[in-house]
Design an enzyme around this catalytic site. Sequence first.
Site, PDB file in Angstrom:
ATOM      1  N   TYR A  90     102.104  64.584  37.840  1.00  5.22           N
ATOM      2  CA  TYR A  90     101.985  65.113  36.471  1.00  5.22           C
ATOM      3  C   TYR A  90     100.938  64.320  35.690  1.00  5.22           C
ATOM      4  CZ  TYR A  90     103.584  67.159  32.044  1.00  5.22           C
ATOM      5  OH  TYR A  90     103.655  67.840  30.842  1.00  5.22           O
ATOM      6  N   SER A  95      99.402  66.580  27.330  1.00  9.53           N
ATOM      7  CA  SER A  95     100.655  65.873  27.104  1.00  9.53           C
ATOM      8  C   SER A  95     100.326  64.412  26.802  1.00  9.53           C
ATOM      9  CB  SER A  95     101.495  65.945  28.385  1.00  9.53           C
ATOM     10  OG  SER A  95     102.574  65.036  28.347  1.00  9.53           O
TER      11      SER A  95
END
Length: 236
Positions: free
Chosen positions: A152, A139
Amino acid sequence: MGFLDGKVAVVTGGNRGIGRGISEALSGEGARVILTARGAAAAEQAAGEIGKGTIGIAGDVRSYELVRRLFSEVERRAGGTDILVNNAGIGLFSAVADMDPEDWRAVIETNLNGVFYCCHQAIPQMRKRGGGYIFNVSSLAGKNPIPNGAAYNASKFGLNGFSEALMMEVRYEGIRVSYLMPGSVATEFGRGSPDKAEWALTPEDVAEVVLDLLRSPPHALYSRVEMRPSQPPRKT
Ligand SMILES: NC(=O)c1ccc[n+]([C@@H]2O[C@H](COP(=O)([O-])OP(=O)(O)OC[C@H]3O[C@@H](n4cnc5c(N)ncnc54)[C@H](OP(=O)(O)O)[C@@H]3O)[C@@H](O)[C@H]2O)c1
């Protein structure tokens, strides 16, 4: 049928979202796709919808034992793995001081441990088949810190480092490793944001990159791909 005829592809979290888009694209090019989800019903339903011999197998990537069983099923039913897409992932967002340690564990175990487990099982199969391709879905959060996103961020920064080390380990065995770093993609991820559909990337955009990389000549390795919506809402 396509340039992936005869290839076997394993896609974790292939029942919906980005993994579903990648599964459909690989299948569309002739690959035999084995997709996973945590629940058998979700995996089997998605496989049935994609058709063309796609197999759906339940398997929580947080469990090494379930991942081991998944890859022995892949070997038994399809002969082994040529392409592995480590896509399964979750995002739980909270300030560090407030975060439930169970949530921290869930993010790291899914986004990082799960990728290690799948690579650990898939690489010996790829070696037997003379090579392979591993895609890790990271990501832009693998390089951009987000307040309340420490878990995350840690998982995706870690995944990038893991991917680069692995790439250098297996490159001379004909196994290529690439990691993809999408910005916002219109899926249910993190419960989605209602207006995302209007401006965000789509699962098909990410799948197109996977196909492009698979089509690239074997002597070339595009190891890290950043991708983002071209016109996200302006930040005021
Ligand atoms: N959407 C975005 O904006 C975006 C941006 C950058 C990167 N990403 C990354 O893209 C990947 C896919 O996300 P998405 O947007 O497609 O999200 P999604 O629609 O929520 O799909 C997540 C997929 O992962 C599976 N999954 C979750 N935990 C799992 C586990 N423990 N074991 C096996 N499968 C599991 C889910 O299956 P079940 O829940 O049915 O088990 C589902 O198929 C993730 O790694 C995410 O970090 C997403």
